[in-house]
Write an enzyme that holds these catalytic residues in place. Structure first.
Site, short mmCIF file in Angstrom:
data_model
loop_
_atom_site.label_atom_id
_atom_site.label_comp_id
_atom_site.label_asym_id
_atom_site.label_seq_id
_atom_site.Cartn_x
_atom_site.Cartn_y
_atom_site.Cartn_z
CG ASP A 128 -7.02 -2.84 -1.39
OD1 ASP A 128 -5.89 -2.37 -1.57
OD2 ASP A 128 -7.45 -3.17 -0.27
CG ASP B 70 -3.20 -4.94 -0.11
OD1 ASP B 70 -3.07 -3.72 -0.27
OD2 ASP B 70 -3.95 -5.43 0.76
#
Length: 212
Positions: A94, A137
């Protein structure tokens, strides 16, 4: 007169045979042409199906595998690991502080950064590894035939590769990594859940961190 009649019949018969042969050849040619046309149409349809399948399994932005393909591939890899007693590891990743990039510099710059990150991560992987965008993301890497120690080394290489990326304005591009190895009898959902928990531990440990 009878002889001439016979000759006329013979000539007429020959003409009829010749006409039939000509029609037959013409029909064979038409069939061959039609077969070629159908073959071409079939080839075009197959190519379109392949392209549609490719689009359905790729993330539209980063061009890596999407969530659908990841779940399908991970199920197969878990089954293979179970059947052949092969190791399998997973890395959940992440971006650190990605929201400020979108807020300060706009979503176009944020999207461009995600594309660069995906391209950069891909350079560290083998052909049999699968890089997928889990959403937003967050990315996931499937590492077949890989022990936990090897997967941790991959994560370390990924972190080094990320350091080569130019920042977006004042924002550095770093990630946190959760690394796990498949356990006996575990399905893809349980494996992903453990990887996600490891990722949260990496986040809690600080940015640009690796946890197992």
């Amino acid at each position: 007169a009878s002889k001439n009649l016979m000759l006329d019949v013979v000539h007429a018969g020959k003409r009829l045979v010749a006409e039939l042969e000509q029609k037959n050849q013409s029909l064979e040619y038409q069939v061959a042409e039609r077969t070629r046309e159908l073959s071409w149409v079939n080839h075009q349809l197959q190519r379109q199906l392949d392209e549609n399948r490719e689009l359905a399994e790729r993330d539209a932005l980063t061009r890596v595998a999407n969530r659908y393909r990841l779940e399908k591939a991970l199920q197969l890899e878990c089954e293979r690991a179970q059947r052949f007693r092969q190791p399998l590891s997973l890395i959940a990743m992440d971006m650190d502080d990605f929201k400020p990039i979108n807020d300060r510099y706009g979503h176009a710059r944020g999207d461009a950064a995600l594309v660069r990150v995906a391209e950069n991560l891909h350079t560290c992987l083998r052909e049999l590894d699968l890089l997928a965008r889990w959403g937003g993301d967050e990315f996931v890497i499937v590492l077949p035939q890989t022990m936990l120690g090897e997967a941790l080394e991959v994560a370390a290489r990924l972190r080094q590769a990320m350091e080569q990326l130019e920042p977006v304005g004042d924002c550095r591009l770093t990630m946190s990594y959760g690394v796990v190895q498949w356990r006996e009898g575990e399905d893809q959902h349980a494996l992903l859940a453990r990887a996600d928990k490891a990722l949260y531990r990496a986040k809690d440990a600080g940015k640009n961190a690796i946890a197992e």
